[in-house]
Design a protein around this motif. Structure first.
Motif, mmCIF file in Angstrom:
data_model
loop_
_atom_site.group_PDB
_atom_site.id
_atom_site.type_symbol
_atom_site.label_atom_id
_atom_site.label_comp_id
_atom_site.label_asym_id
_atom_site.label_seq_id
_atom_site.Cartn_x
_atom_site.Cartn_y
_atom_site.Cartn_z
ATOM 1 N N GLN A 18 -51.328 -71.489 58.067
ATOM 2 C CA GLN A 18 -51.957 -72.489 57.204
ATOM 3 C C GLN A 18 -52.607 -71.842 55.985
ATOM 4 O O GLN A 18 -52.535 -72.376 54.871
ATOM 5 C CB GLN A 18 -53.001 -73.276 58.006
ATOM 6 N N GLU A 19 -53.207 -70.676 56.182
ATOM 7 C CA GLU A 19 -53.822 -69.968 55.063
ATOM 8 C C GLU A 19 -52.759 -69.520 54.059
ATOM 9 O O GLU A 19 -52.963 -69.596 52.847
ATOM 10 C CB GLU A 19 -54.605 -68.758 55.584
ATOM 11 N N PHE A 20 -51.612 -69.081 54.582
ATOM 12 C CA PHE A 20 -50.514 -68.660 53.698
ATOM 13 C C PHE A 20 -50.001 -69.847 52.879
ATOM 14 O O PHE A 20 -49.821 -69.744 51.663
ATOM 15 C CB PHE A 20 -49.380 -68.055 54.528
ATOM 16 N N VAL A 21 -49.771 -70.977 53.547
ATOM 17 C CA VAL A 21 -49.263 -72.167 52.846
ATOM 18 C C VAL A 21 -50.263 -72.627 51.789
ATOM 19 O O VAL A 21 -49.876 -72.975 50.668
ATOM 20 C CB VAL A 21 -48.985 -73.299 53.862
ATOM 21 N N ALA A 22 -51.540 -72.605 52.135
ATOM 22 C CA ALA A 22 -52.572 -73.052 51.191
ATOM 23 C C ALA A 22 -52.684 -72.138 49.978
ATOM 24 O O ALA A 22 -53.139 -72.566 48.908
ATOM 25 C CB ALA A 22 -53.919 -73.141 51.910
ATOM 26 N N SER A 23 -52.258 -70.884 50.134
ATOM 27 C CA SER A 23 -52.374 -69.926 49.029
ATOM 28 C C SER A 23 -51.324 -70.129 47.947
ATOM 29 O O SER A 23 -51.401 -69.533 46.878
ATOM 30 C CB SER A 23 -52.259 -68.494 49.567
ATOM 31 N N MET A 24 -50.327 -70.969 48.215
ATOM 32 C CA MET A 24 -49.227 -71.156 47.274
ATOM 33 C C MET A 24 -49.409 -72.450 46.484
ATOM 34 O O MET A 24 -49.722 -73.494 47.046
ATOM 35 C CB MET A 24 -47.890 -71.190 48.013
ATOM 36 N N ASN A 25 -49.207 -72.373 45.181
ATOM 37 C CA ASN A 25 -49.244 -73.584 44.357
ATOM 38 C C ASN A 25 -47.829 -73.970 43.945
ATOM 39 O O ASN A 25 -46.869 -73.219 44.155
ATOM 40 C CB ASN A 25 -50.139 -73.399 43.129
ATOM 41 N N ASN A 26 -47.714 -75.155 43.344
ATOM 42 C CA ASN A 26 -46.384 -75.668 42.976
ATOM 43 C C ASN A 26 -45.669 -74.765 41.976
ATOM 44 O O ASN A 26 -44.446 -74.603 42.032
ATOM 45 C CB ASN A 26 -46.508 -77.077 42.406
ATOM 46 N N ASP A 27 -46.422 -74.184 41.062
ATOM 47 C CA ASP A 27 -45.815 -73.316 40.047
ATOM 48 C C ASP A 27 -45.164 -72.100 40.696
ATOM 49 O O ASP A 27 -44.038 -71.728 40.351
ATOM 50 C CB ASP A 27 -46.884 -72.873 39.050
ATOM 51 N N GLN A 28 -45.845 -71.498 41.659
ATOM 52 C CA GLN A 28 -45.285 -70.338 42.345
ATOM 53 C C GLN A 28 -44.051 -70.736 43.161
ATOM 54 O O GLN A 28 -43.041 -70.029 43.168
ATOM 55 C CB GLN A 28 -46.316 -69.694 43.265
ATOM 56 N N LEU A 29 -44.132 -71.877 43.825
ATOM 57 C CA LEU A 29 -42.994 -72.347 44.618
ATOM 58 C C LEU A 29 -41.761 -72.571 43.745
ATOM 59 O O LEU A 29 -40.643 -72.185 44.106
ATOM 60 C CB LEU A 29 -43.353 -73.643 45.343
ATOM 61 N N GLU A 30 -41.970 -73.199 42.587
ATOM 62 C CA GLU A 30 -40.853 -73.466 41.675
ATOM 63 C C GLU A 30 -40.239 -72.163 41.159
ATOM 64 O O GLU A 30 -39.011 -72.048 41.045
ATOM 65 C CB GLU A 30 -41.326 -74.328 40.506
ATOM 66 N N LYS A 31 -41.081 -71.179 40.854
ATOM 67 C CA LYS A 31 -40.571 -69.896 40.368
ATOM 68 C C LYS A 31 -39.773 -69.175 41.450
ATOM 69 O O LYS A 31 -38.739 -68.559 41.162
ATOM 70 C CB LYS A 31 -41.737 -69.028 39.892
ATOM 71 N N ILE A 32 -40.245 -69.241 42.670
ATOM 72 C CA ILE A 32 -39.537 -68.591 43.784
ATOM 73 C C ILE A 32 -38.169 -69.229 43.983
ATOM 74 O O ILE A 32 -37.150 -68.536 44.093
ATOM 75 C CB ILE A 32 -40.374 -68.675 45.075
ATOM 76 N N ASP A 33 -38.145 -70.561 44.022
ATOM 77 C CA ASP A 33 -36.872 -71.261 44.236
ATOM 78 C C ASP A 33 -35.913 -71.027 43.071
ATOM 79 O O ASP A 33 -34.705 -70.860 43.266
ATOM 80 C CB ASP A 33 -37.114 -72.764 44.425
ATOM 81 N N SER A 34 -36.452 -71.019 41.842
ATOM 82 C CA SER A 34 -35.622 -70.784 40.659
ATOM 83 C C SER A 34 -35.022 -69.380 40.685
ATOM 84 O O SER A 34 -33.828 -69.193 40.392
ATOM 85 C CB SER A 34 -36.451 -70.979 39.397
ATOM 86 N N LEU A 35 -35.831 -68.398 41.039
ATOM 87 C CA LEU A 35 -35.350 -67.016 41.096
ATOM 88 C C LEU A 35 -34.253 -66.868 42.149
ATOM 89 O O LEU A 35 -33.215 -66.238 41.895
ATOM 90 C CB LEU A 35 -36.515 -66.071 41.404
ATOM 91 N N TYR A 36 -34.468 -67.459 43.311
ATOM 92 C CA TYR A 36 -33.466 -67.359 44.376
ATOM 93 C C TYR A 36 -32.171 -68.063 43.968
ATOM 94 O O TYR A 36 -31.065 -67.551 44.219
ATOM 95 C CB TYR A 36 -34.011 -67.964 45.670
ATOM 96 N N THR A 37 -32.302 -69.214 43.322
ATOM 97 C CA THR A 37 -31.119 -69.954 42.878
ATOM 98 C C THR A 37 -30.301 -69.117 41.897
ATOM 99 O O THR A 37 -29.072 -69.015 42.006
ATOM 100 C CB THR A 37 -31.532 -71.286 42.214
ATOM 101 N N LYS A 38 -30.982 -68.501 40.945
ATOM 102 C CA LYS A 38 -30.271 -67.664 39.963
ATOM 103 C C LYS A 38 -29.632 -66.446 40.621
ATOM 104 O O LYS A 38 -28.524 -66.040 40.249
ATOM 105 C CB LYS A 38 -31.239 -67.235 38.853
#
Length: 514
Positions: free
Chosen positions: A124-144
């Protein structure tokens, strides 16, 4: 009418002839293609020109160093690269805390509940540490990265060999000698190229992709300037639909449309699931070890030994035959074996003797009070016969045993035989499960009533049994000890059976230890 005048009239007034319409459309496509700077195709001879080979060759030179790396990279490898690059040190530390290795150290002296709390709170602490901007960057990087991998592993060499049969793979020391080739040789290759190339995100910044690869591999298999150069060249070809026009002309299919699927890939949810799964497997292992220790402890308390063998056919040894074939197993060999031993060695002796005293010789103030205990005892005795009947059916000469023996040799090559064995094992296991579930229920019922009688036994004025002194004298003044011993044995037995995670069909109250 001459062809000249027919064509002239058709050009003025149009025509309904599909073939003529197609030819005219293809001719217009060829004109449009000729207006671009890319001279990739000669319509009059249906030839793909050497310049298209050079186009692919220039891209191939740029991505060639990355091919070997990506050919050995799995999706999980790429996810690891993305997460190592994208997560903060604090986030990595949190995930590391619930890795099996670190949990092993944390678990020393801790209960399963404490371990589970550690896993849940850290997650729960790990999930709470992530914001939408970081999530979008991670998914975008993996997609590329996925798109880049698919693009780099496209077989450029296969297509280039068609332009120059003497070309050597990954050898750029000599200049290739490309020639024109028949368009039909390459149409499908062009379609395949479009499927991996046009999904590339041409207008996005790819800096993070090459930084993450450099961090993971220590080198840049492709330099960012070279990649930008290749991207610019491909984007121009894509925007002008050059390859699509070439395919239409080669296949004589003016209605052809390019097919490529741009998919957004997601990482974090799956990553958290994998972390949780690894942590849960560790927790299950701890629980299993604790349960095994608890089982041995209970076996000693009940039987005085951990080596119990009663059943002949519903055994772990016989179960291994089916496990090796991948068709299932006997699921409850331990629990059913211990239950049968208890029924034989305790309920048919000590518990029967106690029941004769309490249910036959005792004078109950209300006989209806004795009914649940009496019914539970008789059901317990019946269970012994049910288990024996099930075990006997598994003998080679009997109902289940004969069928299993007949079908097991064919199980790995005959789907019908495989399904029959699975259904048989399911029926057998369900019967075993039902016996164990009912045993828990009947033991619990008998135990609750026994506790009630013990409380009545010590009252100054008993309310349930009127002749405690008489039946205690008949039991040689050891009636209380007999009741206490029976209660404990039932308590231990219920706890033993519940260690095997037998799902109960109803909510039962388990006897409490005195």
């Amino acid at each position: 009418m001459s062809n000249f005048f027919r064509d002239f009239i058709d050009s003025l007034f149009g025509t309904d002839d599909p073939e003529k319409i197609k030819k005219r459309t293809l001719k217009n496509i060829a004109k449009d293609l000729s207006k671009t700077k890319y001279k990739f195709y000669k319509h009059s001879t249906n030839e793909v020109e050497a310049s298209l080979g050079k186009f692919f060759y220039e891209i191939y030179k740029i991505i060639s160093p990355a091919q070997a790396m990506f050919q050995t990279s799995t999706p999980n490898t790429l996810k690891a690269i993305v997460l190592d690059y994208s997560l903060s040190e604090a986030q990595k530390k949190l995930i590391d805390e619930i890795s099996p290795d670190n949990l092993s150290e944390f678990a020393k002296g801790k209960s399963p509940d404490q371990i589970a709390e550690k896993i849940n709170s850290t997650e729960q602490e790990f999930v709470a540490s992530m914001n939408n901007d970081q999530l979008e960057k991670i998914d975008s990087l993996y997609t590329k990265l996925i798109y880049l991998k698919n693009f780099c592993t496209y077989d450029f060499y296969f297509i280039l060999k068609k332009f120059d049969p003497h070309l050597r793979e990954h050898d750029f020391t000599t200049q290739p000698s490309f020639r024109n080739i028949n368009g039909t040789y390459i149409a499908e290759d062009l379609k395949n190229f479009i499927s991996v190339a046009w999904v590339l995100q041409f207008d996005e910044d790819w800096t993070d992709v090459f930084k993450s690869l450099r961090m993971a591999k220590g080198v840049e298999p492709i330099t960012l300037p070279n990649w930008k150069k290749a991207m610019a060249r491909m984007k121009n070809v894509k925007d002008k639909k050059v390859l699509e026009m070439v395919i239409k002309l080669i296949t004589e299919n003016p209605g052809y449309e390019e097919h490529f699927n741009q998919t957004e890939y997601y990482v974090i949810d799956e990553y958290i699931t994998s972390v949780r799964k690894a942590a849960q497997e560790f927790l299950d292992k701890v629980k299993s070890q604790l349960s095994e220790g608890k089982i041995n402890e209970l076996l000693v308390q009940i039987f005085g030994s951990t080596s119990i063998s009663t059943l002949k056919n519903y055994t772990a040894v016989n179960s291994s035959i089916y496990e090796r074939k991948g068709v299932g197993s006997f699921l409850f060999t331990g629990a059913l074996n211990y239950l049968k031993c208890f029924l034989l060695n305790y309920t048919k002796r000590e518990l029967r003797e106690l029941s004769d005293i309490l249910l036959v010789r005792a004078e109950w103030t209300n006989h209806q009070l004795a009914t649940p205990m009496s019914e539970a005892f008789h059901k317990i005795l019946e269970l012994s016969e049910r288990i024996t009947a099930l075990d006997t059916k598994l003998a080679e000469s009997n109902e289940y045993g004969t069928k299993l023996k007949t079908y097991i040799p064919r199980a790995d090559r005959d789907k019908e035989a495989n399904n029959i064995i699975k259904m048989l094992l399911n029926d057998i296991n369900e019967e075993a499960r039902e016996c164990i579930k009912q045993a828990i229920q009947y033991f619990a019922t008998y135990g609750r009533n026994l506790k009630m009688l013990l409380e009545d036994f010590v009252r100054v004025k008993p309310e349930i049994v009127l002749n405690w002194k008489d039946i205690n004298h008949f039991a040689e003044n050891r009636l209380k000890d007999m009741c206490v011993d029976a209660y404990k044995k039932l308590y231990y037995m219920v706890n033993l059976l519940q260690q095997f995670k037998i799902e109960k069909s109803i909510e039962d109250e388990v006897p409490e230890e005195e």
